[in-house]
Structures are given as C-alpha cells and as structure tokens.
Design a protein around this motif. Structure first.
Motif, PDB file in Angstrom:
ATOM      1  N   LEU A   1     -60.945  34.127  -8.663  1.00  0.00           N
ATOM      2  CA  LEU A   1     -61.986  34.983  -8.905  1.00  0.00           C
ATOM      3  C   LEU A   1     -62.997  35.124  -7.758  1.00  0.00           C
ATOM      4  O   LEU A   1     -63.522  36.239  -7.414  1.00  0.00           O
ATOM      5  CB  LEU A   1     -62.504  35.102 -10.429  1.00  0.00           C
ATOM      6  N   HIS A   2     -63.467  33.830  -7.522  1.00  0.00           N
ATOM      7  CA  HIS A   2     -64.487  33.852  -6.678  1.00  0.00           C
ATOM      8  C   HIS A   2     -64.059  33.103  -5.273  1.00  0.00           C
ATOM      9  O   HIS A   2     -63.350  31.911  -5.525  1.00  0.00           O
ATOM     10  CB  HIS A   2     -65.677  32.932  -7.191  1.00  0.00           C
ATOM     11  N   ASN A   3     -64.366  33.378  -4.218  1.00  0.00           N
ATOM     12  CA  ASN A   3     -64.174  32.493  -3.132  1.00  0.00           C
ATOM     13  C   ASN A   3     -65.319  31.778  -2.494  1.00  0.00           C
ATOM     14  O   ASN A   3     -66.136  32.478  -1.919  1.00  0.00           O
ATOM     15  CB  ASN A   3     -63.451  33.483  -2.021  1.00  0.00           C
TER      16      ASN A   3
ATOM     17  N   SER B   1     -71.657  31.873  -1.370  1.00  0.00           N
ATOM     18  CA  SER B   1     -72.112  31.077  -2.377  1.00  0.00           C
ATOM     19  C   SER B   1     -73.058  31.342  -3.251  1.00  0.00           C
ATOM     20  O   SER B   1     -74.016  32.346  -2.756  1.00  0.00           O
ATOM     21  CB  SER B   1     -72.536  29.492  -1.903  1.00  0.00           C
ATOM     22  N   HIS B   2     -73.132  30.998  -4.516  1.00  0.00           N
ATOM     23  CA  HIS B   2     -74.248  31.476  -5.401  1.00  0.00           C
ATOM     24  C   HIS B   2     -75.494  30.776  -5.346  1.00  0.00           C
ATOM     25  O   HIS B   2     -75.466  29.624  -4.770  1.00  0.00           O
ATOM     26  CB  HIS B   2     -73.616  31.248  -6.922  1.00  0.00           C
ATOM     27  N   PRO B   3     -76.499  31.378  -5.458  1.00  0.00           N
ATOM     28  CA  PRO B   3     -77.941  30.648  -5.515  1.00  0.00           C
ATOM     29  C   PRO B   3     -78.064  30.172  -6.756  1.00  0.00           C
ATOM     30  O   PRO B   3     -78.441  30.544  -7.700  1.00  0.00           O
ATOM     31  CB  PRO B   3     -78.739  31.692  -5.204  1.00  0.00           C
TER      32      PRO B   3
ATOM     33  N   VAL C   1     -71.064  39.708 -17.738  1.00  0.00           N
ATOM     34  CA  VAL C   1     -71.701  38.742 -18.123  1.00  0.00           C
ATOM     35  C   VAL C   1     -71.822  37.292 -17.355  1.00  0.00           C
ATOM     36  O   VAL C   1     -72.677  36.620 -17.434  1.00  0.00           O
ATOM     37  CB  VAL C   1     -71.301  38.257 -19.675  1.00  0.00           C
ATOM     38  N   HIS C   2     -70.733  37.181 -16.868  1.00  0.00           N
ATOM     39  CA  HIS C   2     -70.369  35.866 -16.132  1.00  0.00           C
ATOM     40  C   HIS C   2     -71.558  36.044 -14.785  1.00  0.00           C
ATOM     41  O   HIS C   2     -72.372  34.963 -14.601  1.00  0.00           O
ATOM     42  CB  HIS C   2     -69.030  35.966 -15.468  1.00  0.00           C
ATOM     43  N   GLU C   3     -71.794  37.140 -14.051  1.00  0.00           N
ATOM     44  CA  GLU C   3     -72.698  37.092 -13.035  1.00  0.00           C
ATOM     45  C   GLU C   3     -73.962  37.154 -13.480  1.00  0.00           C
ATOM     46  O   GLU C   3     -74.812  36.672 -12.844  1.00  0.00           O
ATOM     47  CB  GLU C   3     -72.360  38.713 -12.242  1.00  0.00           C
ATOM     48  N   MET C   4     -74.236  37.826 -14.670  1.00  0.00           N
ATOM     49  CA  MET C   4     -75.610  37.587 -15.215  1.00  0.00           C
ATOM     50  C   MET C   4     -75.949  36.175 -15.456  1.00  0.00           C
ATOM     51  O   MET C   4     -77.048  35.663 -15.223  1.00  0.00           O
ATOM     52  CB  MET C   4     -75.872  38.463 -16.431  1.00  0.00           C
ATOM     53  N   GLY C   5     -74.805  35.302 -15.854  1.00  0.00           N
ATOM     54  CA  GLY C   5     -74.934  33.720 -16.201  1.00  0.00           C
ATOM     55  C   GLY C   5     -75.564  33.361 -14.721  1.00  0.00           C
ATOM     56  O   GLY C   5     -76.479  32.138 -15.192  1.00  0.00           O
ATOM     57  N   HIS C   6     -75.082  33.568 -13.607  1.00  0.00           N
ATOM     58  CA  HIS C   6     -75.731  33.268 -12.303  1.00  0.00           C
ATOM     59  C   HIS C   6     -77.096  33.110 -12.192  1.00  0.00           C
ATOM     60  O   HIS C   6     -77.753  32.347 -11.787  1.00  0.00           O
ATOM     61  CB  HIS C   6     -74.695  33.592 -11.331  1.00  0.00           C
ATOM     62  N   ILE C   7     -77.736  34.209 -12.719  1.00  0.00           N
ATOM     63  CA  ILE C   7     -79.088  34.846 -12.566  1.00  0.00           C
ATOM     64  C   ILE C   7     -79.795  34.012 -13.398  1.00  0.00           C
ATOM     65  O   ILE C   7     -80.761  33.502 -13.147  1.00  0.00           O
ATOM     66  CB  ILE C   7     -79.270  36.146 -12.901  1.00  0.00           C
TER      67      ILE C   7
ATOM     68  N   ARG D   1     -73.692  27.448 -13.891  1.00  0.00           N
ATOM     69  CA  ARG D   1     -72.426  27.507 -13.022  1.00  0.00           C
ATOM     70  C   ARG D   1     -71.089  27.542 -13.407  1.00  0.00           C
ATOM     71  O   ARG D   1     -71.130  27.581 -14.875  1.00  0.00           O
ATOM     72  CB  ARG D   1     -72.447  25.862 -12.373  1.00  0.00           C
ATOM     73  N   HIS D   2     -70.172  27.505 -12.697  1.00  0.00           N
ATOM     74  CA  HIS D   2     -68.883  27.714 -13.148  1.00  0.00           C
ATOM     75  C   HIS D   2     -68.523  26.346 -14.132  1.00  0.00           C
ATOM     76  O   HIS D   2     -68.790  25.118 -13.708  1.00  0.00           O
ATOM     77  CB  HIS D   2     -67.946  27.788 -12.201  1.00  0.00           C
ATOM     78  N   THR D   3     -67.944  26.565 -15.481  1.00  0.00           N
ATOM     79  CA  THR D   3     -67.281  25.613 -16.134  1.00  0.00           C
ATOM     80  C   THR D   3     -66.570  24.602 -15.175  1.00  0.00           C
ATOM     81  O   THR D   3     -66.377  23.416 -15.299  1.00  0.00           O
ATOM     82  CB  THR D   3     -66.426  26.051 -17.222  1.00  0.00           C
TER      83      THR D   3
ATOM     84  N   ASN E   1     -65.806  30.526 -16.942  1.00  0.00           N
ATOM     85  CA  ASN E   1     -64.582  29.887 -16.237  1.00  0.00           C
ATOM     86  C   ASN E   1     -64.389  30.818 -14.893  1.00  0.00           C
ATOM     87  O   ASN E   1     -64.436  31.998 -15.090  1.00  0.00           O
ATOM     88  CB  ASN E   1     -63.614  29.968 -17.299  1.00  0.00           C
ATOM     89  N   VAL E   2     -63.904  30.179 -14.236  1.00  0.00           N
ATOM     90  CA  VAL E   2     -63.349  30.926 -12.754  1.00  0.00           C
ATOM     91  C   VAL E   2     -62.038  30.239 -12.410  1.00  0.00           C
ATOM     92  O   VAL E   2     -61.745  29.474 -11.934  1.00  0.00           O
ATOM     93  CB  VAL E   2     -64.472  30.833 -11.699  1.00  0.00           C
ATOM     94  N   ASN E   3     -60.930  31.429 -12.738  1.00  0.00           N
ATOM     95  CA  ASN E   3     -59.695  30.721 -12.476  1.00  0.00           C
ATOM     96  C   ASN E   3     -59.018  32.252 -11.790  1.00  0.00           C
ATOM     97  O   ASN E   3     -58.980  32.531 -10.963  1.00  0.00           O
ATOM     98  CB  ASN E   3     -59.225  29.914 -13.341  1.00  0.00           C
TER      99      ASN E   3
HETATM  100 ZN   LIG Z   1     -69.206  32.978 -10.497  1.00  0.00          ZN
END
Ligand SMILES: [Zn+2]
Length: 509
Positions: free
Chosen positions: A23-25, A30-32, A191-197, A201-203, A304-306
C-alpha cells in the motif's frame, strides 16, 4: 488525456494481478513520524479533554464535469474519521468541501514515479491549490484525486493514500495535506493517513516485504517482556509500531492465509528463529520461530500496511495506539497541531445554515426620525455533520431531529430560539447540561415609515372615534405630536416601506 486513460487501464489490470502489492512504498516517500519508543507517559484516553481538528475536502473534478464524490461521500468520510478517533477524544470538525476543476491535476504521481513523468506530483497539486485558493489555512486539507500512481517493484500501481507536510505560506508553517484516490476515499485509508498526522506508525513498520527475516527490527511474536534474548526475545515495545498490543505480522501472505473475516490463519513463524552468531561470525542453528497465529495478526488494524485486499478489513485501533495518539496531542513538542485545532464548542455548531424564508417580526422600534428599526427572525435550516449521536432536548417533534445518529445528518428547521444540543460522543454522562447556542439569524434593518393612521377617541374601547389618514410627509413630520388633538387618546399605527406595522397608544394632555 489519452495517455492518462491508458495509464488507468494499466492500473486496473495491475490491481487484479499483483496480490502482494504494498500500500505504501516507503522507499519512495517517507512519512514524517515522531513516535515514542517507550510507554512512559500513558494517559487513559477516556479521561482526557476533547481535542478538535478542522478538516476540509477538495474534490478534483474534470473541467465542465461532475465528480463521483459529492456531499454524501464527504459526509461519510467525516463520519468514518470521527467514529475511529472519538474513542480517544479526538474529534474532527467538518469545515466544508469544494471542487477543484482541473483536468491536469485529476491524476497525480509520487515524485519517484518515473513511468508517468508528465503527471503532476502531490507537491504540484499542493502548489496549484495554493495559487487557486483551494487551501484552507486552519484545517487539515484532504485532496480526493482520481488516481495516485506510485512505482512498486518497478510496476506502476495505485497509492491508496498519502499524507505530507507542505509549506503553506499563508500560515508560515508546514501543514498536513492528505492525498487520496476516490476509490479509497470512504475506506479505512483516510483514517490510516490521519493516524500518521497524530503520530502513528504502521503496525508492521519495517515489516512486510522490507525487512530481512533475521533483522533485529523484525517484530517477534512473543509478548513476554522477561524473554530478553536479543535475537529471539521480546521486542514488541520497539519493533513494528512499538505498541505491545498490536501483534506481530507475517513477512508476506496470500489470500489463502486470510479468512473471510480478515483473520490470519497461515502457518508462518516469526523471525525469532534466528539465534545469533558463533565466535566465527557464522549463524548459529536456527530455532523454529513462533507461529504468528499465537496472537491475532493485526490485519484489520487501521495502521496495518500490506495488501490492497486487506483494506476491506480495516476498522480497528488498539488501546496502546490510542494512548500514543493522546501522548502525541498532549506533548507540547507537537504544537503544530494547534494550527488546525478548533474548539469543542464548534462541534455543536451547524456546518451549514441556509435561509429558507420565513419572516417572523420580533420587534419594531420607532426611531423618531421617520424610520423604524425592524428586527426579523428569519427561518433558517441548520445541518449538523455526520459522525455523532445528537440529542436535542427541546426537540418539538421536528421529524428531522428524530433518531439522529452517526449515520444521519440532523436537520433543524423548527426551533425559533436558541436551544441546547447534546453530543453523546463528547459528553454522554452530562445530558442536559451541555448547552451551546445555535441562533438563527436575527436581522435588524432600518425602514422608513410611509403611511399611518391615527384613531382618535375619548377612551380606549369606545365606539365613538374618528380616524385620520397620514401620508408619508405627515407620518414623518417631526412635530407630529404637536398636531395631535389634546385631551384625547390616539391609537397611532405607522406602516413601514415593507408593510411592517408599528403601533403605539398616546394620551395627549
Ligand atoms: Zn501509512
């Protein structure tokens, strides 16, 4: 445009053909992230004060066309965010949505995508939005695009969502923008992207498909903190997302390893099989490793990112994740969150108020200069965002306010005065005490008197009276009182330019 449609066809095919797509490369972008590696400061989410953040949506739309994403989808997204985060006392205030009509920016790519170099990147879309007034300065801006294309293992695939902090010169600070393709807009991806804000982190951070199985950052299944073997022992508080209650995930898995409820049922074992090195630097004999199924694999976790296929199962945060959200929002080092924060009171305000007519006059005051101040209580319609259970204690039977819940947009048109609202998610135990005023527009204007009458009588209620008609000149005469007959009652009626009646009774000595 032809090139874009070809790209899209390719994209559809690639979704069907590559089940192990990331889902993410994370090599590309990279996420802040700022995450605590220990659990030293654990507030209990439910006792924390509510935090409220503004969200605003921008729907990329074909020029002269319409979008598949309208208010219904936007409102569902508002609901999804609130349902996921309200348990941690984090709330989202809907501030509206607009359409960005631009064929050029409907599809975007990651900067690392060299297969479609002509597409704009998310940074380009950000710049375009700033230039064209499509950034709300005090909100998290969410851009819904048609497609967002990344390169994963040399293949162009869809990136279901991404959050990046980009400078907003109006604010003088980097602000979080979320970019999401419309196919994933009302899924758990937002919801996932908001989690990064909020620092999540990814599980399976550093996990799926990216980490050698003997790596020390590979999260091990054991939850026993006394198991301290540095190669095979407990590392759940530092590997993966660092949360002990988001269990370890397998390296890679197939459809057959997941049941219809999104539960992992495969037979893979964790990386604890690696047992270190001997004195010559060679691997010691491998241990069996621990079955991932020892604990539930967090496939349904929002972070989760898979695989693309797993998005359908998303719908869960754990308690420790919630604690980290709270740690993150309470930590003064994350003061940037204040740039898009708002008040709890704002949640009680309608997101939309429209005048639907009505013309109830509240008061008329004679200004004595030929004019009157006329105050009207205009009939307005208030609409409240999805995502909360509302109670309107003074509901007078308005059918739009019956059974209001997270799935409805409550509409209020019957109340004529201020009224209390209770939102269960904010304070369900204080029913009846949370009172925030929603006022209809009381609008006062000055209107000129244009005519009048004077009913002259010896005593009020007498059948013996005379009526004098006044024209505009007479009714506005500043010396009018002097002309009134003495020793009489005068029931004076003045009419303004819009027909509003002002009435007064005087007795002239
Ligand atoms: Zn992510």
């Amino acid at each position: 445009m032809k090139k874009m449609s070809l790209t899209f066809s390719f994209l559809v095919i690639s979704i069907n053909c590559f089940s192990q797509m990331l889902l993410h490369n994370d090599n590309d972008i990279s996420h802040p992230l700022v995450v605590y590696s220990t659990m030293s400061n654990n507030p209990t989410p439910a006792v924390n004060s509510p935090k409220v953040y503004n969200i605003y949506f921008h729907i990329l739309t074909e020029e002269g066309g319409s979008s598949n994403v309208g208010e219904a989808q936007v409102m569902d997204a508002v609901k999804n965010l609130n349902v996921a985060y309200n348990q941690f006392y984090i709330f989202f205030k809907y501030r509206g949505f607009d359409n960005i009509y631009s064929n050029e920016h409907i599809n975007i790519r990651t900067p690392g995508n060299t297969i479609s170099p002509l597409l704009p990147t998310q940074d380009d879309l950000h710049s375009f939005s700033l230039q064209n007034n499509h950034q709300v300065d005090n909100a998290i801006n969410i851009f819904v695009v048609h497609n967002f294309l990344q390169i994963d293992n040399g293949i162009e695939t869809v990136l279901p969502g991404y959050v990046s902090y980009i400078l907003n010169p109006n604010v003088g600070h980097n602000m979080p923008n979320i970019f999401i393709p419309e196919a994933f807009f009302t899924t758990g991806v937002l919801v996932h992207e908001m989690g990064h804000i909020f620092g999540a982190r990814h599980t399976n951070e550093n996990g799926v498909g990216l980490t050698p199985i003997n790596s020390s950052v590979c999260e091990r299944v054991t939850r026993d903190p006394d198991n301290i073997n540095s190669y095979s022992g407990f590392n759940a508080d530092s590997a993966g997302d660092g949360n002990v209650d988001t269990y370890a995930s397998p390296f890679e898995y197939e459809d057959a390893d997941v049941d219809e409820n999104g539960v992992y049922i495969g037979h893979q074992r964790d990386c604890s099989g690696f047992n270190g090195y001997d004195s010559n630097g060679n691997n010691l004999p491998y241990l069996p490793g621990v079955l991932y199924v020892t604990y539930p694999v967090p496939i349904k976790n929002f972070m989760n990112v898979n695989r693309i296929e797993d998005i359908q199962f998303q719908g869960e945060f754990t308690f420790n994740q919630g604690e980290r959200f709270r740690n993150y929002v309470e930590d003064p080092i994350n003061s940037q969150l204040a740039l898009f924060a708002t008040t709890v009171e704002s949640l009680y305000e309608p997101f939309e108020t429209t005048n639907i007519g009505g013309n109830a006059i509240i008061s008329v005051e004679d200004l004595g200069n030929g004019y009157a101040t006329v105050c009207r209580n205009l009939l307005e319609k208030h609409r409240f965002q999805k995502g909360f259970d509302y109670i309107f204690p003074e509901n007078d039977g308005d059918p739009d306010l019956i059974n209001v819940n997270i799935n409805n947009i409550p509409v209020d048109i019957n109340h004529s005065l201020d009224y209390p609202i209770i939102i269960n998610q904010i304070d369900p135990t204080q029913i009846g005490t949370v009172t925030v005023v929603c006022t209809r527009g009381v609008i006062c204007t000055e209107e000129e008197f244009v005519s009048g009458t004077d009913l002259i009588t010896d005593f009020i209620g007498s059948y013996n009276f005379t009526i004098e008609q006044w024209d505009k000149l007479k009714v506005n005469d500043p010396n009018l009182y002097d002309y009134l007959q003495a020793h009489k009652y005068h029931i004076i009626k003045k009419v303004t330019e819009t027909g509003v009646l002002y009435e007064v009774v005087v007795y002239k000595e």
